[in-house]
Design a protein around this motif. Structure first.
Motif, PDB file in Angstrom:
ATOM      1  N   VAL A 192      24.702  44.844  44.288  1.00  0.00           N
ATOM      2  CA  VAL A 192      25.625  45.156  43.193  1.00  0.00           C
ATOM      3  C   VAL A 192      26.582  46.233  43.690  1.00  0.00           C
ATOM      4  N   TRP A 193      27.851  45.881  43.796  1.00  0.00           N
ATOM      5  CA  TRP A 193      28.865  46.817  44.289  1.00  0.00           C
ATOM      6  C   TRP A 193      29.505  47.534  43.115  1.00  0.00           C
ATOM      7  N   ILE A 194      29.342  48.861  43.064  1.00  0.00           N
ATOM      8  CA  ILE A 194      30.025  49.637  42.030  1.00  0.00           C
ATOM      9  C   ILE A 194      31.333  50.139  42.611  1.00  0.00           C
ATOM     10  N   ASP A 195      32.412  49.627  42.058  1.00  0.00           N
ATOM     11  CA  ASP A 195      33.760  49.908  42.561  1.00  0.00           C
ATOM     12  C   ASP A 195      34.509  50.690  41.495  1.00  0.00           C
ATOM     13  N   ARG A 196      34.388  52.008  41.550  1.00  0.00           N
ATOM     14  CA  ARG A 196      35.044  52.858  40.549  1.00  0.00           C
ATOM     15  C   ARG A 196      36.517  53.094  40.868  1.00  0.00           C
ATOM     16  N   LYS A 197      36.968  52.738  42.074  1.00  0.00           N
ATOM     17  CA  LYS A 197      38.320  53.080  42.509  1.00  0.00           C
ATOM     18  C   LYS A 197      39.251  51.874  42.594  1.00  0.00           C
ATOM     19  N   GLY A 198      38.782  50.708  42.209  1.00  0.00           N
ATOM     20  CA  GLY A 198      39.617  49.519  42.316  1.00  0.00           C
ATOM     21  C   GLY A 198      39.938  49.149  43.744  1.00  0.00           C
ATOM     22  N   SER A 199      38.943  49.247  44.617  1.00  0.00           N
ATOM     23  CA  SER A 199      39.130  48.980  46.045  1.00  0.00           C
ATOM     24  C   SER A 199      39.096  47.486  46.348  1.00  0.00           C
ATOM     25  N   SER A 200      39.540  47.131  47.522  1.00  0.00           N
ATOM     26  CA  SER A 200      39.453  45.745  47.987  1.00  0.00           C
ATOM     27  C   SER A 200      38.100  45.530  48.664  1.00  0.00           C
ATOM     28  N   TRP A 201      37.506  44.377  48.437  1.00  0.00           N
ATOM     29  CA  TRP A 201      36.261  44.044  49.105  1.00  0.00           C
ATOM     30  C   TRP A 201      36.520  43.672  50.556  1.00  0.00           C
ATOM     31  N   GLU A 202      35.534  43.904  51.407  1.00  0.00           N
ATOM     32  CA  GLU A 202      35.648  43.591  52.834  1.00  0.00           C
ATOM     33  C   GLU A 202      35.720  42.072  53.043  1.00  0.00           C
ATOM     34  N   PRO A 203      36.659  41.597  53.866  1.00  0.00           N
ATOM     35  CA  PRO A 203      36.917  40.160  53.961  1.00  0.00           C
ATOM     36  C   PRO A 203      36.029  39.417  54.953  1.00  0.00           C
ATOM     37  N   PHE A 204      34.737  39.729  54.960  1.00  0.00           N
ATOM     38  CA  PHE A 204      33.839  38.942  55.800  1.00  0.00           C
ATOM     39  C   PHE A 204      32.420  38.987  55.236  1.00  0.00           C
ATOM     40  N   ASP A 205      31.629  37.987  55.588  1.00  0.00           N
ATOM     41  CA  ASP A 205      30.212  37.910  55.240  1.00  0.00           C
ATOM     42  C   ASP A 205      29.949  37.834  53.743  1.00  0.00           C
ATOM     43  N   GLY A 206      30.810  37.134  53.024  1.00  0.00           N
ATOM     44  CA  GLY A 206      30.510  36.845  51.631  1.00  0.00           C
ATOM     45  C   GLY A 206      30.837  37.966  50.667  1.00  0.00           C
ATOM     46  N   GLU A 207      30.518  37.723  49.400  1.00  0.00           N
ATOM     47  CA  GLU A 207      30.827  38.640  48.310  1.00  0.00           C
ATOM     48  C   GLU A 207      29.555  39.298  47.790  1.00  0.00           C
ATOM     49  N   PRO A 208      29.692  40.419  47.085  1.00  0.00           N
ATOM     50  CA  PRO A 208      28.524  40.983  46.387  1.00  0.00           C
ATOM     51  C   PRO A 208      28.019  40.001  45.333  1.00  0.00           C
ATOM     52  N   ALA A 209      26.743  40.084  45.025  1.00  0.00           N
ATOM     53  CA  ALA A 209      26.215  39.256  43.942  1.00  0.00           C
ATOM     54  C   ALA A 209      26.896  39.624  42.624  1.00  0.00           C
ATOM     55  N   LEU A 210      27.247  40.915  42.489  1.00  0.00           N
ATOM     56  CA  LEU A 210      27.888  41.389  41.266  1.00  0.00           C
ATOM     57  C   LEU A 210      28.767  42.592  41.608  1.00  0.00           C
ATOM     58  N   THR A 211      29.948  42.659  41.004  1.00  0.00           N
ATOM     59  CA  THR A 211      30.816  43.826  41.124  1.00  0.00           C
ATOM     60  C   THR A 211      30.982  44.455  39.746  1.00  0.00           C
ATOM     61  N   ILE A 212      30.786  45.771  39.675  1.00  0.00           N
ATOM     62  CA  ILE A 212      30.890  46.498  38.418  1.00  0.00           C
ATOM     63  C   ILE A 212      31.769  47.725  38.622  1.00  0.00           C
ATOM     64  N   ASP A 213      32.272  48.307  37.528  1.00  0.00           N
ATOM     65  CA  ASP A 213      33.001  49.569  37.671  1.00  0.00           C
ATOM     66  C   ASP A 213      32.306  50.712  36.959  1.00  0.00           C
ATOM     67  N   SER A 214      31.147  50.447  36.352  1.00  0.00           N
ATOM     68  CA  SER A 214      30.319  51.508  35.798  1.00  0.00           C
ATOM     69  C   SER A 214      28.898  50.977  35.647  1.00  0.00           C
ATOM     70  N   PHE A 215      27.961  51.884  35.477  1.00  0.00           N
ATOM     71  CA  PHE A 215      26.576  51.479  35.268  1.00  0.00           C
ATOM     72  C   PHE A 215      26.408  50.739  33.946  1.00  0.00           C
ATOM     73  N   TYR A 216      27.312  50.981  33.023  1.00  0.00           N
ATOM     74  CA  TYR A 216      27.239  50.274  31.742  1.00  0.00           C
ATOM     75  C   TYR A 216      27.419  48.770  31.939  1.00  0.00           C
ATOM     76  N   ASP A 217      28.259  48.394  32.899  1.00  0.00           N
ATOM     77  CA  ASP A 217      28.462  46.963  33.169  1.00  0.00           C
ATOM     78  C   ASP A 217      27.162  46.314  33.622  1.00  0.00           C
ATOM     79  N   LEU A 218      26.405  47.011  34.459  1.00  0.00           N
ATOM     80  CA  LEU A 218      25.133  46.461  34.929  1.00  0.00           C
ATOM     81  C   LEU A 218      24.160  46.322  33.761  1.00  0.00           C
ATOM     82  N   ALA A 219      24.097  47.344  32.907  1.00  0.00           N
ATOM     83  CA  ALA A 219      23.219  47.265  31.738  1.00  0.00           C
ATOM     84  C   ALA A 219      23.612  46.069  30.860  1.00  0.00           C
TER      85      ALA A 219
END
Length: 227
Positions: A195-222
């Motif tokens: 689970v990638w928490i991206d609080r800064k609106g960053s770009s994901w790394e362009p290799f080896d697939g995507e995170p299972a889940l991308t969130i911008d706060s712990f509330y999203d995971l909950a």
């Protein structure tokens, strides 16, 4: 890999940049260095690079020492006239980094929802103890798990397997939450859901697939876990 909330029984969290804000270290630099931003960026980058190299050449040392050496390199590289005592004062900020606003309430929701929360970190035990105390989350965590226990840093698969054993959880039932792209990849390679928490609106790394889940706060995971 797509996120499967039905498989999750345990949630693990990285520490630095995930629970607490390492950018606060730049404020300590600003008191002693004329242009702190490039020093801060190089410090953080070298700190991580040292751990990657240490895994490959069997040169482990506790993360606090790695971080000290990286800070010294960054200061030297930018010609900063800082004494060893001043350097150590800057370094000590890692014991009192600011916690992100969503951390306590977010972890509390997960715990109340039946998920066991742990910290899995490169930080050595003394660093994690002070971080948990300063963040005021000790009452919410089951435990902290340090790379120091096996003298291997992320993203080596061994640290995630060690974490699974320490939590008593099958590795595929763990969701690992982290701001570090390499940590997401390491966790997923070992069998966790990353689970990638991206609080800064960053770009994901362009290799080896995507995170299972991308969130911008712990509330999203909950929310994803329905708690």
């Amino acid at each position: 890999m797509s996120f499967d909330p039905e498989r999750v029984t345990t949630v693990t969290f990285d520490s630095y940049s995930t629970l607490v804000d390492v950018d606060a270290a730049e404020e300590a630099l600003a008191e002693r260095v004329e242009d702190p931003q490039p020093v801060s960026k190089l410090w953080r980058a070298r700190s991580l690079e040292y751990t990657f190299v240490a895994n490959q050449i069997d040169a482990y040392q506790p993360f606090y020492e790695m971080n000290r050496d990286a800070l010294q390199y960054a200061l030297d590289a930018h010609g900063a006239d800082v004494s060893e005592d001043e350097r150590d004062e800057i370094l000590a900020v890692y014991h009192e980094l600011d916690v992100f606003d969503d951390v306590r309430d977010g972890i509390e929701r997960l715990r109340d929802g039946g998920y066991d929360p742990y910290v899995v970190s490169n930080g050595n035990p003394e660093m994690l103890e002070s971080m948990v105390e300063h963040a005021d989350i000790g009452d919410l965590l089951e435990d902290t798990i340090s790379a120091d226990e096996i003298e291997t840093f992320k993203p080596d698969a061994e640290i995630y397997r060690h974490a699974a054993a320490r939590t008593g959880t099958p590795i595929d039932e763990i969701a690992h939450v982290t701001a570090g792209w390499f940590d997401v990849m390491g966790a997923q390679h070992a069998g966790m859901q990353g689970v990638w928490i991206d609080r800064k609106g960053s770009s994901w790394e362009p290799f080896d697939g995507e995170p299972a889940l991308t969130i911008d706060s712990f509330y999203d995971l909950a929310d994803e876990l329905g708690v």
